[in-house]
Design a protein around this motif. Structure first.
Motif, PDB file in Angstrom:
ATOM      1  N   SER A   1       1.695   8.254   2.418  1.00 57.09           N
ATOM      2  CA  SER A   1       1.189   6.895   2.637  1.00 57.09           C
ATOM      3  C   SER A   1      -0.163   6.690   1.959  1.00 57.09           C
ATOM      4  O   SER A   1      -0.413   5.659   1.324  1.00 57.09           O
ATOM      5  N   ASN A   2      -1.043   7.668   2.095  1.00 57.13           N
ATOM      6  CA  ASN A   2      -2.380   7.556   1.508  1.00 57.13           C
ATOM      7  C   ASN A   2      -2.357   7.566  -0.012  1.00 57.13           C
ATOM      8  O   ASN A   2      -3.260   7.024  -0.663  1.00 57.13           O
ATOM      9  N   SER A   3      -1.320   8.182  -0.577  1.00 59.14           N
ATOM     10  CA  SER A   3      -1.229   8.243  -2.037  1.00 59.14           C
ATOM     11  C   SER A   3      -0.357   7.123  -2.608  1.00 59.14           C
ATOM     12  O   SER A   3      -0.153   7.051  -3.823  1.00 59.14           O
ATOM     13  N   GLY A   4       0.152   6.242  -1.740  1.00 59.05           N
ATOM     14  CA  GLY A   4       0.952   5.121  -2.209  1.00 59.05           C
ATOM     15  C   GLY A   4       2.285   5.533  -2.786  1.00 59.05           C
ATOM     16  O   GLY A   4       2.746   4.976  -3.787  1.00 59.05           O
ATOM     17  N   GLU A   5       2.924   6.487  -2.135  1.00 57.55           N
ATOM     18  CA  GLU A   5       4.196   7.002  -2.635  1.00 57.55           C
ATOM     19  C   GLU A   5       5.155   7.211  -1.465  1.00 57.55           C
ATOM     20  O   GLU A   5       4.802   7.905  -0.505  1.00 57.55           O
ATOM     21  N   PRO A   6       6.345   6.630  -1.499  1.00 60.29           N
ATOM     22  CA  PRO A   6       7.299   6.837  -0.391  1.00 60.29           C
ATOM     23  C   PRO A   6       7.574   8.322  -0.169  1.00 60.29           C
ATOM     24  O   PRO A   6       7.794   9.072  -1.121  1.00 60.29           O
TER      25      PRO A   6
ATOM     26  N   LEU B   1       0.838  -1.211   0.000  1.00 59.13           N
ATOM     27  CA  LEU B   1       0.000   0.000   0.000  1.00 59.13           C
ATOM     28  C   LEU B   1       0.866   1.251   0.000  1.00 59.13           C
ATOM     29  O   LEU B   1       0.632   2.192  -0.759  1.00 59.13           O
ATOM     30  N   ILE B   2       1.880   1.270   0.870  1.00 60.59           N
ATOM     31  CA  ILE B   2       2.773   2.432   0.960  1.00 60.59           C
ATOM     32  C   ILE B   2       3.521   2.645  -0.360  1.00 60.59           C
ATOM     33  O   ILE B   2       3.785   3.777  -0.764  1.00 60.59           O
ATOM     34  N   MET B   3       3.838   1.534  -1.035  1.00 58.95           N
ATOM     35  CA  MET B   3       4.573   1.610  -2.296  1.00 58.95           C
ATOM     36  C   MET B   3       3.646   1.770  -3.506  1.00 58.95           C
ATOM     37  O   MET B   3       4.118   1.917  -4.634  1.00 58.95           O
ATOM     38  N   GLY B   4       2.335   1.729  -3.269  1.00 61.25           N
ATOM     39  CA  GLY B   4       1.376   1.941  -4.352  1.00 61.25           C
ATOM     40  C   GLY B   4       1.327   0.820  -5.373  1.00 61.25           C
ATOM     41  O   GLY B   4       1.022   1.050  -6.548  1.00 61.25           O
TER      42      GLY B   4
ATOM     43  N   VAL C   1      16.800  11.741  12.120  1.00 66.15           N
ATOM     44  CA  VAL C   1      15.690  12.271  12.913  1.00 66.15           C
ATOM     45  C   VAL C   1      14.644  12.761  11.925  1.00 66.15           C
ATOM     46  O   VAL C   1      14.887  13.693  11.162  1.00 66.15           O
ATOM     47  N   ILE C   2      13.499  12.114  11.926  1.00 63.38           N
ATOM     48  CA  ILE C   2      12.436  12.428  10.972  1.00 63.38           C
ATOM     49  C   ILE C   2      11.403  13.310  11.673  1.00 63.38           C
ATOM     50  O   ILE C   2      10.773  12.878  12.650  1.00 63.38           O
ATOM     51  N   PRO C   3      11.223  14.544  11.227  1.00 61.27           N
ATOM     52  CA  PRO C   3      10.288  15.438  11.909  1.00 61.27           C
ATOM     53  C   PRO C   3       8.837  15.011  11.712  1.00 61.27           C
ATOM     54  O   PRO C   3       8.483  14.393  10.697  1.00 61.27           O
ATOM     55  N   GLU C   4       8.032  15.320  12.706  1.00 61.02           N
ATOM     56  CA  GLU C   4       6.584  15.110  12.589  1.00 61.02           C
ATOM     57  C   GLU C   4       6.087  15.945  11.410  1.00 61.02           C
ATOM     58  O   GLU C   4       6.365  17.145  11.336  1.00 61.02           O
ATOM     59  N   SER C   5       5.371  15.318  10.485  1.00 56.76           N
ATOM     60  CA  SER C   5       5.012  16.034   9.263  1.00 56.76           C
ATOM     61  C   SER C   5       3.755  15.446   8.640  1.00 56.76           C
ATOM     62  O   SER C   5       3.637  14.222   8.523  1.00 56.76           O
ATOM     63  N   PRO C   6       2.815  16.303   8.208  1.00 54.29           N
ATOM     64  CA  PRO C   6       1.624  15.801   7.507  1.00 54.29           C
ATOM     65  C   PRO C   6       1.981  15.161   6.173  1.00 54.29           C
ATOM     66  O   PRO C   6       1.190  14.400   5.617  1.00 54.29           O
ATOM     67  N   ALA C   7       3.179  15.442   5.661  1.00 53.82           N
ATOM     68  CA  ALA C   7       3.604  14.861   4.389  1.00 53.82           C
ATOM     69  C   ALA C   7       3.707  13.340   4.471  1.00 53.82           C
ATOM     70  O   ALA C   7       3.520  12.641   3.468  1.00 53.82           O
ATOM     71  N   VAL C   8       3.997  12.796   5.664  1.00 57.98           N
ATOM     72  CA  VAL C   8       4.133  11.351   5.823  1.00 57.98           C
ATOM     73  C   VAL C   8       2.789  10.663   5.586  1.00 57.98           C
ATOM     74  O   VAL C   8       2.695   9.699   4.809  1.00 57.98           O
ATOM     75  N   LEU C   9       1.744  11.157   6.235  1.00 59.75           N
ATOM     76  CA  LEU C   9       0.408  10.575   6.054  1.00 59.75           C
ATOM     77  C   LEU C   9      -0.082  10.768   4.618  1.00 59.75           C
ATOM     78  O   LEU C   9      -0.645   9.856   4.007  1.00 59.75           O
ATOM     79  N   LYS C  10       0.165  11.936   4.074  1.00 63.61           N
ATOM     80  CA  LYS C  10      -0.247  12.219   2.698  1.00 63.61           C
ATOM     81  C   LYS C  10       0.426  11.248   1.727  1.00 63.61           C
ATOM     82  O   LYS C  10      -0.218  10.702   0.813  1.00 63.61           O
TER      83      LYS C  10
END
Length: 270
Positions: free
Chosen positions: A221-226, A48-51, A210-219
């Motif tokens: 994942s939902n779009s199937g793109e690392p 799913l994460i990889m689309g 160190v990976i910052p908290e970011s809405p880009a991570v959820l976005k």
């Protein structure tokens, strides 16, 4: 010779699969032939994460059981050259993984010329997780900056030191790296979250990223793109930095300090 890297943690939900996808993609972008294997039998998410969920025909367990060969089961990523995915089974039990079966798959991948084999481990310490870390040359221990997550990661470090193939054979230990995810300097300054230094003091392993908290991570994942492909996001840039360090490059750490708001941000609430 292929280098086997396990992305692991004790606690679930810390971003292992997101990190496996990002790191595997980053290695491929840098020119290394890379495969990411989903060890979470019965609860697969890597596809799913990889689309590529609609392209799964055969899986990791099919290969182990001799129901398909590697070429039938590997999914070539459409965006990134040199990158392949070996998905987990959704219908089998975790006991379908055997040391002999996993060893054969890893050996076959090495024979096919893969430089890196990234093992996306399930959470906890059951069969899938043990199998994922058993063959590792290096381990990326993924944790959130909270006490329960760090404590569980410490347990995983103990298992890497005692239950890996390298430990059994008395070889050089698994090389350990710390990947701190969902880091928020503002919350650290308020005392709501452990600092990088706190986590390093507890786990005492080298810091990879160190990976910052970011809405880009959820976005992502939902779009199937690392998320590493989102070069406009702090999280994507932080993963790229981590991959550079993983292959031995010297890269300064970013996103560790709270960004002070400017005058207009304070006035208009930006």
């Amino acid at each position: 010779m292929a280098k086997i890297i396990v992305v692991t943690s004790g606690k679930g939900g810390v971003g292992k699969t997101t990190s496996s996808a990002a790191i595997g993609t980053g290695l491929a972008i840098k020119g290394f032939k890379t495969v990411i294997i989903d060890f979470d039998i019965g609860l697969r998410n890597l596809d799913l994460i990889m689309g590529c969920e609609r392209r799964v025909v055969y899986d990791f367990v099919n290969v182990i059981k001799g129901e398909s060969n590697l070429n039938q089961s590997l999914i070539k990523d459409k965006r990134t050259d040199n990158l392949y995915i070996l998905p987990a089974s959704q219908t089998r039990d975790k006991d379908a993984l055997t040391k002999e079966g996993v060893q054969k798959v890893l050996d076959d991948l090495a024979e096919q010329g893969f430089d890196y084999i990234v093992c996306d481990s399930p959470a906890g310490i059951e069969t899938g997780a043990i199998m994922a870390l058993y063959f590792a040359d290096e381990a990326i221990v993924t944790t959130n900056p909270e006490v329960s997550s760090v404590r569980d990661s410490d347990r995983i470090l103990g298992m890497l030191a005692s239950k890996s193939k390298r430990a059994e054979q008395g070889k050089e230990p698994v090389k350990e790296h710390l990947l701190l995810t969902r880091y928020n300097p503002e919350r650290v300054n308020r005392g709501d979250m452990l600092s990088v230094e706190d986590v390093q003091d507890i786990l005492a392993i080298p810091l990879l990223g160190v990976i910052p908290e970011s809405p880009a991570v959820l976005k992502a994942s939902n779009s199937g793109e690392p998320v590493i492909l989102d070069t406009e996001s702090d999280a994507g840039l932080a993963y790229d930095d981590a991959v550079s360090r993983l292959i031995g490059e010297s890269v300064d750490f970013r996103f560790l300090e709270e960004q002070k708001k400017g005058l207009f941000s304070r006035i208009f609430g930006g």
